[in-house]
Every structure is written in C-alpha cells, then in structure tokens.
Write a protein that holds these residues in place. Sequence first.
Motif, PDB file in Angstrom:
ATOM      1  N   ARG A  12       9.927   0.725  -1.911  1.00  0.00           N
ATOM      2  CA  ARG A  12       8.928  -0.325  -1.723  1.00  0.00           C
ATOM      3  C   ARG A  12       7.704  -0.011  -2.581  1.00  0.00           C
ATOM      4  O   ARG A  12       7.454  -0.666  -3.585  1.00  0.00           O
ATOM      5  N   ASP A  13       6.974   1.043  -2.252  1.00  0.00           N
ATOM      6  CA  ASP A  13       5.782   1.386  -3.033  1.00  0.00           C
ATOM      7  C   ASP A  13       6.181   1.884  -4.430  1.00  0.00           C
ATOM      8  O   ASP A  13       5.539   1.567  -5.434  1.00  0.00           O
ATOM      9  N   HIS A 202      -0.190   6.799   5.408  1.00  0.00           N
ATOM     10  CA  HIS A 202       0.230   6.303   4.087  1.00  0.00           C
ATOM     11  C   HIS A 202      -0.844   6.707   3.084  1.00  0.00           C
ATOM     12  O   HIS A 202      -1.920   6.114   3.044  1.00  0.00           O
ATOM     13  N   HIS A 204      -2.368   7.962  -0.805  1.00  0.00           N
ATOM     14  CA  HIS A 204      -2.246   7.871  -2.262  1.00  0.00           C
ATOM     15  C   HIS A 204      -3.029   8.990  -2.946  1.00  0.00           C
ATOM     16  O   HIS A 204      -3.949   9.570  -2.367  1.00  0.00           O
ATOM     17  N   ASN A 243       1.992   8.227  -4.703  1.00  0.00           N
ATOM     18  CA  ASN A 243       1.988   8.477  -3.255  1.00  0.00           C
ATOM     19  C   ASN A 243       2.206   9.966  -2.996  1.00  0.00           C
ATOM     20  O   ASN A 243       2.375  10.743  -3.926  1.00  0.00           O
TER      21      ASN A 243
HETATM   22 ZN   LIG Z   1       0.810   2.321  -1.008  1.00  0.00          ZN
END
Ligand SMILES: [Zn+2]
Length: 422
Positions: A12-13, A202, A204, A243
């Motif tokens: 997804r990311d 989540h 980054h 990420n």
């Molecule tokens: Zn993200």
Amino acid sequence: MGKIYIIDVTNRDGVQTAKLGLSKLEKTMVNLYLNEMGVFQSEFGFPTTRHETHYLRANMRLAQLGVLKPIRLAGWIRAMAEDVEMTFKLVPEIKHLNLSTSTSTQMIEGKYLGKKGKRDVIKMMVEAVDAAKSYRCESIGVNAEDGSRTDLPYLIEFGLAAKEHGATRMRYCDTLGYDNPFTIYETAKALAEKVRLPIELHCHGDLGMAVANSIAGAKGAIDGGQDAYINTTVNGLGERAGNADLVAVILALVKSKGFTDKYQLAIPIDLSKSWKIARFASYAFNQPIPINQPGVGANAFAHASGIHADGVLKDPANYELYGYEELGRGEPHMVETGREICSGQYSGISGFRHIMNEISGAVSITFKDDEEAQRVLELVRYANVAAQKPLVEDELLFIARHPDIARELLTMTPLDYLEEGA
Ligand SMILES: [Zn+2]
C-alpha cells in the motif's frame, strides 16, 4: 501485558510511492513472503482502485485455499461510507479494512479549504465504520493521518468515536515523520490509556527516526495497557524518505538492549526469511538495497579494518550484534556468467521447458502434457509483460502451481467498467 504485532504496508504505502511500483504478481509474492515470515497482516492494496480488483480477489482466494495463511489481508480505503460500499461491491470477500482520514488542523483546513471541519471529519469516519460493520467486516482500523500534527484532545475524541462505533484499532500516523521517540511514546501511551483500543504506529523516515519511533510508540501503547501494531515496509520503501523498514524494526524489537525483557512480539517472526524478501523487493522495485542497510545490506557483516577483522575472526561477537545466518544469509549466490536462458514476454516452449527443468532440480515441476506447459508459458509471457523483467524462480513456480490464480492476477480489463458506466 500488551504484545507487538507487525502490519506490513509495502503493498500500500510502498507501491504508492513516487517512481516505484509492483506488478500484481510481484505484490502477491510479497504477501507470500510476508506470510512465510510470520507477519501478522499485509495491507495488501486499495479495494476501490479498479486495477486492483482482480489482484485483491485472487489473493483472497489464496487465503481461502490456505496458501496465504495465517496472514491477514487488509485493504486501505478512505474513511467514507461510499468507499466502504464500493469496496464490498468490488471485493465482497474482504474481511479487514483500514479507514483513513486526515485529522490535523493543517490538513483539514489545507485540504478541505473550509468546506469541512473537525466535527465533519469525525462524522464521516463513524459513518464509514458503521458501513464496514454492516458488511460484517471482522476488523476495522481507523487511521488518523497526520496524527503527529493533531492536538491530543481531538485525537482522543476521534479514537473514542471510532471505538464507540465498533472500530477495533486506531492507527496513529506520523505521516510526515515529525515525531521523535520521546514524543511518540507519550502520545501512544496517552491514546492507549484514554481511547483503550490497540494502537497502531505508522512512522515515516523524514528525520531518520522511523524505526526508533516505531519501537518507542509500541512501548508507549503497551505501557498504556494496550497491544501495539507496527507498520513496516520491505527495505523501508515508502513515501518520500520511506517507512520503518521491516527487518530493521524486527531486529530492533528482538536485539536491542533489554527491549524483549518486557516488550515482545505476539507472533514470532522467522528472521531467516529476511534476506529472501529484501532481495526480492529490491529486484521487483528495481531499487538496490543500501550497502549499510541493517541486516541485509552488503556491508552488514563486512569487515576490513585490521582491528575489526582480527576481532571478528577470533569471535564474531566481538564486532557483530547478531549472526548473518539468522537472516538467511550465507548461502552461495550463483550468478550465470555464460549462456543464459531467461523468461520473457516472447519466450517459446523450448526455452521455457529448459528454465522449468533447471528450477525443478530442487522442487520438481512436471507438466501433464504439452497443452498444460503451453498454457503456463502463456501466463509467464503475460507476467513478463507486467513486470518488464525476467521472472524469479518463485514467480515461475507460483504460476505453474496456481495457473488459475495467476490468470486472474494478470487480467486487466479497464473497458469492462467503463462500459458499465460506473
Ligand atoms: Zn505512510
């Protein structure tokens, strides 16, 4: 005592990252490798995106067949009731969703430009949760995008509203990589205590702290009395600076000073698959693994200077925190330097049989008859069109073992829905 779960978001990311992408077969391989490793959940794609439909449904079939088991496959959509409706129209088998919406004043004002406020965002989110509940969705995570730039009282209000409507997890997104380990610890702990839902982290890497923030946030969630879920991607690939890297997060959890005394993975992860998944993602994304990447970089176990080399030869523990074997490294890697027959979009049956025989040394794939071999070859050609590079052995084996699913993965029919007028 709460535990830590890994939710990988490469599909997804990772794939929504500028200049990067994967074919649907490559995304499927990532799910298979994550499953082998023992990762709890793969955020496997975008259920409202039309070109994902065949891929998502094919992967749900792999789950039903027990091939993708026990890993959970979860879709990512916007926290809007209409997206939930569309999800269950296109991928009715889906059981796990993450519903995402922006929560910071910056994003609410900067994106909606005065058309929506904080109350509207919560209203939209709970309507989406209600809709997901109505489809008997088994787990519903709600994502607070830009959570780290959102004031805590609003985050708590957001989380409580989600919980009241039946959400099962709250994702705290440090979307811009703004947190540090100290701030994310405090926020995650406060959310766990006040919202009383499991907290997902989540993170980054815009400030180089994605892995450190992930484990600090997990500690906060557990100290606040809840389970923690950490989002990772393979090789740390993701938006902008990326990420939290899957292998680095697991290493940090299980190898860093004293961490496992109190904070543990709910499901053991098989680190010996690290090398395989990292190399596959590097090949599939066409991105080299940085030389100094934890665990899987070319220099992660390399020693040149006199004192280090001497020390490691006497006892590896002198200069290595963990062994390369633990990550599945050390097998000789054969590179063909002479004649090579590889798969391609214009491959023929004789070359294809040759390739499959070479692989079958270890696993023995035989075709019933010429017709079956021809059919698998045809699928391999399509897979090459999608990947634009020779397939790896595991991809060829996957196609040979699951031709019907491969066919679905390779199906792209944009005209179908354009004709529907949907
Ligand atoms: Zn993200």
